[in-house]
Design a protein around this motif. Sequence first.
Motif, PDB file in Angstrom:
ATOM      1  N   GLU A 263      -1.434   5.871-104.332  1.00 58.89           N
ATOM      2  CA  GLU A 263      -1.954   5.803-105.687  1.00 58.89           C
ATOM      3  C   GLU A 263      -0.860   5.460-106.688  1.00 58.89           C
ATOM      4  N   HIS A 264      -1.331   4.867-107.808  1.00 53.16           N
ATOM      5  CA  HIS A 264      -0.448   4.432-108.886  1.00 53.16           C
ATOM      6  C   HIS A 264       0.883   3.904-108.340  1.00 53.16           C
ATOM      7  N   VAL A 265       0.796   2.862-107.504  1.00 55.28           N
ATOM      8  CA  VAL A 265       2.012   2.217-106.992  1.00 55.28           C
ATOM      9  C   VAL A 265       2.851   1.807-108.210  1.00 55.28           C
TER      10      VAL A 265
ATOM     11  N   TRP B 299     -10.645   4.403-109.523  1.00 53.56           N
ATOM     12  CA  TRP B 299     -10.385   5.238-108.345  1.00 53.56           C
ATOM     13  C   TRP B 299      -9.336   6.316-108.600  1.00 53.56           C
ATOM     14  N   HIS B 300      -9.060   6.590-109.875  1.00 57.01           N
ATOM     15  CA  HIS B 300      -8.087   7.662-110.177  1.00 57.01           C
ATOM     16  C   HIS B 300      -8.173   8.037-111.667  1.00 57.01           C
ATOM     17  N   VAL B 301      -8.870   9.132-111.957  1.00 60.90           N
ATOM     18  CA  VAL B 301      -8.988   9.610-113.341  1.00 60.90           C
ATOM     19  C   VAL B 301      -8.820  11.131-113.354  1.00 60.90           C
ATOM     20  N   HIS B 302      -8.179  11.629-114.392  1.00 63.28           N
ATOM     21  CA  HIS B 302      -8.088  13.083-114.581  1.00 63.28           C
ATOM     22  C   HIS B 302      -9.112  13.499-115.632  1.00 63.28           C
ATOM     23  N   PHE B 303     -10.183  14.111-115.175  1.00 61.76           N
ATOM     24  CA  PHE B 303     -11.249  14.517-116.102  1.00 61.76           C
ATOM     25  C   PHE B 303     -10.924  15.847-116.788  1.00 61.76           C
TER      26      PHE B 303
ATOM     27  N   THR C  27      -6.722   3.966-112.989  1.00 64.89           N
ATOM     28  CA  THR C  27      -6.010   4.009-114.282  1.00 64.89           C
ATOM     29  C   THR C  27      -5.039   5.179-114.357  1.00 64.89           C
ATOM     30  N   ASP C  28      -5.295   6.228-113.557  1.00 65.71           N
ATOM     31  CA  ASP C  28      -4.544   7.474-113.707  1.00 65.71           C
ATOM     32  C   ASP C  28      -4.562   7.931-115.161  1.00 65.71           C
ATOM     33  N   SER C  29      -5.693   7.700-115.829  1.00 69.08           N
ATOM     34  CA  SER C  29      -5.812   8.151-117.210  1.00 69.08           C
ATOM     35  C   SER C  29      -5.766   9.675-117.200  1.00 69.08           C
TER      36      SER C  29
END
Length: 344
Positions: free
Chosen positions: A173-175, A13-17, A246-248
């Motif tokens: 996000e990303h607690v 639910w959180h990726v930087h493409f 993941t906030d990758s």
Amino acid sequence: MTTDIKIIKPDDWHVHFREDEMLKVVTKYSSRVNRRCIAMPNTSNLITSSDQAVSYKKLIESNSHSKNFEALIPCYLTESLNIDDFTYALQNNIFVGGKLYPTNATTNSQHGVNDIKKIYNIFEILEKENSILLIHGELNRNNIDIFDREKYFIDEELFQIRNTFKDLKIVLEHVSSEYGVDFVNSNNNIAGTITPHHMLLTKDDVFKDKQINPHHYCMPVVKNESDLLSLRRAACFENNKFFIGTDSAPHQAKDKIQHDSLKAGIFSSPCSLELYASIFEEENALENLEKFSSINGPKFYGLDINNDFLTLNKEEMIVPEYTEEGNIKVKNFFAGKKIDWKVS
Ligand SMILES: [Zn+2]
């Protein structure tokens, strides 16, 4: 002894493409283990309109290696948003929600929102459309310590947003802190995503002996042992309100430090699910992995739970130092280290 585990295919639910060549690399690794990913809209051209969302989604999906892979796009919220287009895009599932970046919280957030009250009309629309407000929850002000930004955001902004829009579904996000976990746990209609790195690193892994490890530098910055333990408890046991994000967030290795300034972001896509599995195993909570990876997220977002499966094998995997393809060279998170799980 556990030899393999079969779980419903996860979503991230959180990726930087990102864009261009980097987008191809991120898509390859993210579609490796996920059925759906939220693609963050803080690209160099911020995604603020329905047209941009449609073309970004198409671009990602056309680069995917898996047939039914889906990219979900939130709108980058600004004070000058076209409200009609935004509402239209929510009603037609073009935007999965709206993403709030307070000014200067992270990469490309210089155009973020300075005075959050000015976009309360947007929160009202999100609430009415039963959509989601995704939040990078950090307040970046001169007198606020980098480790306290999440706490200040919760106290000065989130508390009030929560009380004003009681039916609005919010993802923090990303607690990154025990304070954040407690806030999510004690409020209705709010959930949190947790990255692997916030459950594996503390500030010593970033700042030690006057040295900075740029590859462990991310926003929100990792914090204390007590925060790490609290995040592990939340992911593994307080298991309804937290899910994968993941906030990758890759940067070219050569760009990670430039002119004495650090780019924030950790790239974990090549091993993210394997890392989550090993953390759940360490916590004796493998039986809860599927809820965190594949059930809590779609439930909160009001989407169907995936109906395909994936198997993690108990098999050694050494994470390569870099992900290298064409002109791209990105340092991998957990580089050179061993993980006891591998997606088959
Ligand atoms: Zn992010």
